[in-house]
Design a protein around this motif. Structure first.
Motif, short mmCIF file in Angstrom:
data_model
loop_
_atom_site.label_atom_id
_atom_site.label_comp_id
_atom_site.label_asym_id
_atom_site.label_seq_id
_atom_site.Cartn_x
_atom_site.Cartn_y
_atom_site.Cartn_z
N LEU A 135 108.90 16.49 71.53
CA LEU A 135 109.00 17.50 72.58
C LEU A 135 108.24 18.77 72.25
CD1 LEU A 135 112.76 17.04 73.48
CD2 LEU A 135 110.82 16.56 75.00
N SER A 136 108.14 19.10 70.96
CA SER A 136 107.41 20.30 70.57
C SER A 136 105.93 20.17 70.89
CB SER A 136 107.61 20.60 69.08
OG SER A 136 106.98 19.63 68.26
N HIS A 137 105.45 18.93 71.01
CA HIS A 137 104.08 18.69 71.48
C HIS A 137 104.04 18.60 73.00
CE1 HIS A 137 103.77 17.28 67.25
NE2 HIS A 137 102.53 17.71 67.36
N ALA A 138 105.06 18.00 73.59
CA ALA A 138 105.07 17.81 75.04
C ALA A 138 105.01 19.13 75.80
CB ALA A 138 106.31 17.02 75.45
N ILE A 139 105.63 20.18 75.28
CA ILE A 139 105.65 21.45 75.99
C ILE A 139 104.28 22.11 76.04
CG2 ILE A 139 108.10 21.90 75.53
CD1 ILE A 139 107.21 23.85 73.32
N LEU A 140 103.29 21.54 75.34
CA LEU A 140 101.93 22.06 75.39
C LEU A 140 101.08 21.37 76.45
CD1 LEU A 140 101.25 22.21 71.53
CD2 LEU A 140 102.25 23.98 72.99
N THR A 150 97.07 28.90 75.76
CA THR A 150 97.82 29.54 76.83
C THR A 150 99.27 29.74 76.40
OG1 THR A 150 98.14 27.35 77.79
CG2 THR A 150 96.39 28.70 78.72
N PRO A 151 99.94 30.76 76.93
CA PRO A 151 101.33 31.02 76.55
C PRO A 151 102.25 29.86 76.90
CG PRO A 151 100.38 32.93 77.63
CD PRO A 151 99.40 31.81 77.81
N ARG A 152 103.32 29.72 76.14
CA ARG A 152 104.31 28.68 76.37
C ARG A 152 105.71 29.21 76.03
NH1 ARG A 152 100.66 26.26 78.48
NH2 ARG A 152 100.27 24.01 78.49
N TRP A 153 106.70 28.76 76.81
CA TRP A 153 108.09 28.95 76.41
C TRP A 153 108.36 28.09 75.19
CZ3 TRP A 153 111.16 32.64 78.33
CH2 TRP A 153 110.85 33.19 79.58
N SER A 154 109.28 28.53 74.34
CA SER A 154 109.61 27.76 73.14
C SER A 154 110.38 26.50 73.52
CB SER A 154 110.45 28.60 72.18
OG SER A 154 111.77 28.77 72.70
#
Length: 387
Positions: free
Chosen positions: A60-65, A375-379
């Motif tokens: 998931l830490s990759h998916a949020i990108l 680009t910005p991302r939520w954690s």
């Protein structure tokens, strides 16, 4: 995936916007202020990807990108069931004016699922996905689960596209027109996702026609007040806003921070025809679209929610394939939007690119350019549902 308005303005355009000498007149204090305005907190998820031991969180830490429309990041996940990720749509992350049926948002969720699956393979996990386990609606997503994903340890190779995840970007710069895209390169980019047809063109006359169509469609969106306001509302002006809300359209860095600080760039000015801010959006976007040597698109025989998810999976793989080959990809989706003012351009793009009965799901510029910034991302923690 929509193209953010004013998201990659050049230094020259913003110096023009500032009225010539405004930046210089402000002195070195403004300069020092500006160069220290990188929104590090909003960019932290890029360096945090892959730092989690638990397999689901690692993936998931990759998916949020993953790429998604207007960088809305319209996903939430429920991890309350062991070895399972339940993907939920975030009903607060919609584009009701330009994406009234949530088609583009659904494609973004497909990108998320594919990137999660690719990343899971790097930890030796297979992901078995059941889409819309409680059913789906076609008019809008609602709040039903999008997918139920089961993680199982398996002896399988790492997806070869995994290594490209940290470098994937949607590049909104003018492309290098002295570096044409070869036919053979285009043919090598097919993402091979069932139910989604990949196509593209480097033929000069067809490319010119698509440049004209995408430019005209962009102008329709820009001159439709409700559609423009939807983008303006999602703009994050400067480091403080970007860090506080690391989503939407980020406008920061030098010289933007100085222009924002001095009141030369405001939401009101960006939304008001005749202002320098408003006209700069037009003057920078046309040459950017003109600097396009190739186009690619995804089409499908139907437009169901499951097919929209498949289109997102294909778009994500196409993004990673282009990254792998040193190419830049930029979605130009205005002419695919389903609101009344865009109806004529929607019809034109389908006449030009669709086979009988197909829906064009994604359209993108393709070429060579310098690397684009993160680009910005939520954690990840911000995207896990609290029970």
């Amino acid at each position: 995936m929509k193209t953010p308005i004013l998201s990659s303005l050049s230094r020259r355009h913003f110096l023009t916007l500032a009225g010539g000498g405004a930046i210089v007149a402000a002195g070195s204090g403004i300069w020092l202020f500006s160069v220290t305005r990188t929104p590090h907190a909003a960019l932290a998820p890029w360096t945090q990807a892959g730092t989690y031991e638990e397999p689901r969180r690692y993936a998931l830490s990759h998916a949020i990108l993953a790429p998604n429309p207007h960088n809305l990041q319209p996903w939430m996940v429920d991890l309350s069931e062991a070895d399972t990720v339940t993907l939920l749509p975030d009903p607060t992350r919609r584009l009701p004016e330009t994406d009234p049926f949530d088609r583009q948002l659904t494609i973004g969720l497909g990108c998320f699922l594919e990137q999660m699956t690719i990343a899971a393979s790097a930890r030796g996990y297979r992901v078995d996905t059941v889409l819309f386990p409680e059913g789906s609606e076609q008019d809008r997503l609602g709040d039903r689960p999008v997918a139920r994903c089961t993680f199982t340890a398996a002896d399988l190779p790492t997806d070869p596209l995994f290594a490209q995840i940290p470098y994937r970007r949607s590049n909104k710069a003018p492309f290098d027109m002295d570096r044409p895209v070869a036919d053979t390169t285009l043919a090598s980019l097919a993402p091979a996702v069932p139910g989604v047809r990949f196509d593209g063109t480097v033929e000069a006359r067809r490319v010119a026609s698509l440049r004209a169509l995408t430019w005209e469609a962009w102008l329709v969106e820009y001159h439709t007040p409700a559609a423009l306001e939807e983008s303006i509302d999602l703009m994050r002006l400067g480091k403080a806003e970007i860090n506080a809300n690391p989503d939407g359209i980020d406008l920061g860095g030098m010289p933007l921070e100085a222009l924002i600080a001095t009141g030369l760039v405001t939401r009101e000015a960006l939304a008001t025809p005749g202002t320098q801010s408003y006209e700069t959006g037009i003057s920078m976007y046309e040459p950017m679209l003109a600097a396009t040597p190739a186009f690619v698109w995804l089409a499908s025989a139907d437009n169901s929610r499951t097919t929209q998810i498949a289109s997102g999976r294909a778009w994500l793989r196409l993004n990673l394939l282009t990254t792998q080959q040193g190419l830049s990809l930029h979605p130009v989706s205005q002419c695919l939007q389903e609101y009344p003012e865009m109806a004529d351009h929607y019809r034109q793009v389908h006449q030009a690119l669709a086979q009988s009965g197909e829906t064009i799901q994604m359209l993108g510029r393709l070429g060579y350019a310098a690397p684009a910034p993160q680009t910005p991302r939520w954690s990840l923690d911000d995207k896990i549902k609290r029970t």
